[in-house]
Scaffold this active site. Structure first.
Site, PDB file in Angstrom:
ATOM      1  N   GLN A   1      15.490  -8.561  -3.029  1.00  0.00           N
ATOM      2  CA  GLN A   1      14.150  -9.135  -2.834  1.00  0.00           C
ATOM      3  C   GLN A   1      13.667  -9.801  -4.120  1.00  0.00           C
ATOM      4  O   GLN A   1      13.167 -10.932  -4.112  1.00  0.00           O
ATOM      5  CB  GLN A   1      13.189  -8.014  -2.412  1.00  0.00           C
ATOM      6  CG  GLN A   1      11.728  -8.376  -2.542  1.00  0.00           C
ATOM      7  CD  GLN A   1      10.805  -7.291  -2.023  1.00  0.00           C
ATOM      8  OE1 GLN A   1      10.694  -7.129  -0.823  1.00  0.00           O
ATOM      9  NE2 GLN A   1      10.130  -6.571  -2.901  1.00  0.00           N
TER      10      GLN A   1
ATOM     11  N   GLN B   1       7.590  -9.366   7.954  1.00  0.00           N
ATOM     12  CA  GLN B   1       8.856  -8.870   7.397  1.00  0.00           C
ATOM     13  C   GLN B   1       9.394  -7.661   8.161  1.00  0.00           C
ATOM     14  O   GLN B   1      10.366  -7.049   7.749  1.00  0.00           O
ATOM     15  CB  GLN B   1       8.735  -8.597   5.899  1.00  0.00           C
ATOM     16  CG  GLN B   1       7.815  -7.466   5.497  1.00  0.00           C
ATOM     17  CD  GLN B   1       7.607  -7.422   3.985  1.00  0.00           C
ATOM     18  OE1 GLN B   1       6.845  -8.205   3.441  1.00  0.00           O
ATOM     19  NE2 GLN B   1       8.281  -6.510   3.289  1.00  0.00           N
TER      20      GLN B   1
ATOM     21  N   HIS C   1       2.916   4.783  -4.612  1.00  0.00           N
ATOM     22  CA  HIS C   1       3.594   5.964  -5.158  1.00  0.00           C
ATOM     23  C   HIS C   1       3.940   5.690  -6.622  1.00  0.00           C
ATOM     24  O   HIS C   1       3.515   4.661  -7.186  1.00  0.00           O
ATOM     25  CB  HIS C   1       4.841   6.312  -4.336  1.00  0.00           C
ATOM     26  CG  HIS C   1       5.741   5.127  -4.099  1.00  0.00           C
ATOM     27  ND1 HIS C   1       6.363   4.448  -5.128  1.00  0.00           N
ATOM     28  CD2 HIS C   1       6.099   4.486  -2.960  1.00  0.00           C
ATOM     29  CE1 HIS C   1       7.076   3.460  -4.647  1.00  0.00           C
ATOM     30  NE2 HIS C   1       6.926   3.438  -3.321  1.00  0.00           N
ATOM     31  N   GLU C   2       4.728   6.579  -7.213  1.00  0.00           N
ATOM     32  CA  GLU C   2       5.011   6.444  -8.657  1.00  0.00           C
ATOM     33  C   GLU C   2       5.702   5.131  -9.024  1.00  0.00           C
ATOM     34  O   GLU C   2       5.515   4.609 -10.117  1.00  0.00           O
ATOM     35  CB  GLU C   2       5.861   7.613  -9.130  1.00  0.00           C
ATOM     36  CG  GLU C   2       5.010   8.789  -9.535  1.00  0.00           C
ATOM     37  CD  GLU C   2       5.839   9.942 -10.045  1.00  0.00           C
ATOM     38  OE1 GLU C   2       6.771   9.691 -10.843  1.00  0.00           O
ATOM     39  OE2 GLU C   2       5.568  11.070  -9.621  1.00  0.00           O
ATOM     40  N   GLY C   3       6.525   4.632  -8.101  1.00  0.00           N
ATOM     41  CA  GLY C   3       7.179   3.335  -8.351  1.00  0.00           C
ATOM     42  C   GLY C   3       6.115   2.259  -8.556  1.00  0.00           C
ATOM     43  O   GLY C   3       6.188   1.463  -9.500  1.00  0.00           O
ATOM     44  N   HIS C   4       5.102   2.275  -7.655  1.00  0.00           N
ATOM     45  CA  HIS C   4       4.029   1.270  -7.798  1.00  0.00           C
ATOM     46  C   HIS C   4       3.228   1.496  -9.077  1.00  0.00           C
ATOM     47  O   HIS C   4       2.864   0.539  -9.764  1.00  0.00           O
ATOM     48  CB  HIS C   4       3.066   1.351  -6.604  1.00  0.00           C
ATOM     49  CG  HIS C   4       3.680   1.032  -5.286  1.00  0.00           C
ATOM     50  ND1 HIS C   4       3.828   1.958  -4.278  1.00  0.00           N
ATOM     51  CD2 HIS C   4       4.197  -0.130  -4.807  1.00  0.00           C
ATOM     52  CE1 HIS C   4       4.394   1.392  -3.230  1.00  0.00           C
ATOM     53  NE2 HIS C   4       4.641   0.126  -3.527  1.00  0.00           N
TER      54      HIS C   4
ATOM     55  N   GLY D   1       0.822  -1.212   0.000  1.00  0.00           N
ATOM     56  CA  GLY D   1       0.000   0.000   0.000  1.00  0.00           C
ATOM     57  C   GLY D   1       0.853   1.259   0.000  1.00  0.00           C
ATOM     58  O   GLY D   1       2.041   1.221  -0.325  1.00  0.00           O
TER      59      GLY D   1
ATOM     60  N   VAL E   1      12.056   3.871 -10.723  1.00  0.00           N
ATOM     61  CA  VAL E   1      11.530   5.206 -11.050  1.00  0.00           C
ATOM     62  C   VAL E   1      12.193   6.185 -10.085  1.00  0.00           C
ATOM     63  O   VAL E   1      12.205   5.948  -8.874  1.00  0.00           O
ATOM     64  CB  VAL E   1       9.993   5.251 -10.855  1.00  0.00           C
ATOM     65  CG1 VAL E   1       9.463   6.657 -11.063  1.00  0.00           C
ATOM     66  CG2 VAL E   1       9.326   4.266 -11.800  1.00  0.00           C
TER      67      VAL E   1
ATOM     68  N   GLY F   1       9.755  -4.188  -8.240  1.00  0.00           N
ATOM     69  CA  GLY F   1      10.666  -3.111  -8.611  1.00  0.00           C
ATOM     70  C   GLY F   1      12.119  -3.562  -8.519  1.00  0.00           C
ATOM     71  O   GLY F   1      12.503  -4.282  -7.587  1.00  0.00           O
TER      72      GLY F   1
HETATM   73  O1  PAF Z   1       8.236  -4.751  -1.730  1.00  0.00           O
HETATM   74  C1  PAF Z   1       7.217  -4.815  -1.013  1.00  0.00           C
HETATM   75  O2  PAF Z   1       6.380  -3.911  -0.990  1.00  0.00           O
HETATM   76  C2  PAF Z   1       7.017  -6.040  -0.127  1.00  0.00           C
HETATM   77  O3  PAF Z   1       8.227  -6.545   0.342  1.00  0.00           O
HETATM   78  C3  PAF Z   1       6.184  -7.144  -0.804  1.00  0.00           C
HETATM   79  C4  PAF Z   1       6.920  -7.726  -2.014  1.00  0.00           C
HETATM   80  C5  PAF Z   1       4.839  -6.602  -1.245  1.00  0.00           C
HETATM   81  C6  PAF Z   1       5.950  -8.289   0.170  1.00  0.00           C
HETATM   82  O4  PAF Z   1       5.257  -7.867   1.303  1.00  0.00           O
END
Ligand code: PAF
Length: 183
Positions: free
Chosen positions: A153, A61, A34-37, A31, A176, A147
């Site tokens: 990751q 995490q 932002h622009e990356g998403h 959630g 981005v 990303g």
């Molecule tokens: O990069 C993220 O936002 C998180 O690590 C992910 C991949 C959604 C897992 O919770």
């Protein structure tokens, strides 16, 4: 746009979307979009017949020293962003739906988690990889978008997906940057 909050509802909806539309794309997020998403969403929308964005702030995490409670949560705005970009569904499970009482199964990629960030954030990648596997199981996407900003990751998730035969095409999208160069 559909909004679902449990793995069972997501599995049913994913089946419908795949049958009706074809290729299903997943953009996993926590959630506060932002622009990356939005660039990940744009890639997914351009390459897949329908797209699911997951929004889940994953407690597993966060280290005890990192503040899960103050992580930004902008759910209504996030929904607007998804709606306006042609997302078919948002998957926003509750923590209880993801980690039921007695939850005790974790996925690790030990050889790859040990270096770099993993060294300073013990348990972080185990939490990431496990939740992404759960998202893959619920959505059964053909393609999933991450990303390049979080490169370690991405590499771990791709490795996990290949090792466990998820059959998901795990895609890295370019970083981005803001005007000042911030990723
Ligand atoms: O990069 C993220 O936002 C998180 O690590 C992910 C991949 C959604 C897992 O919770």
């Amino acid at each position: 746009m559909d909004i679902v909050d449990s793995p069972a509802k997501m599995r049913t909806l994913a089946g419908t979307l795949r049958a009706k539309c074809g290729t299903l794309g997943l953009v996993p997020t926590m959630g506060a979009l932002h622009e990356g998403h939005t660039s990940l969403i744009a890639s997914a929308v351009s390459e897949c017949a329908s797209v699911v964005v997951s929004i889940f702030v994953n407690p597993a995490q966060f280290a005890p020293t990192e503040d899960l409670d103050t992580y930004p949560r902008t759910f209504e705005l996030d929904l607007e962003v998804c709606r306006s970009r042609g997302v078919a569904a948002v998957y926003a499970p509750t923590p209880e739906a993801m980690y039921q009482d007695g939850f005790d199964t974790w996925i690790e990629v030990p050889s790859m988690s040990a270096g770099l960030c993993g060294l300073h954030r013990p348990g972080h990648f185990r939490g990431v990889v496990t939740i992404v596997a759960k998202l893959f199981n619920a959505c059964k996407p053909d393609r999933a978008y991450f990303g390049e900003k979080d490169f370690q990751q991405f590499v771990l998730i791709r490795h996990m997906s290949e090792d466990l035969d998820f059959g998901v095409n795990v895609i890295a999208c370019p970083i981005v940057r803001e005007k000042d160069g911030l990723a």
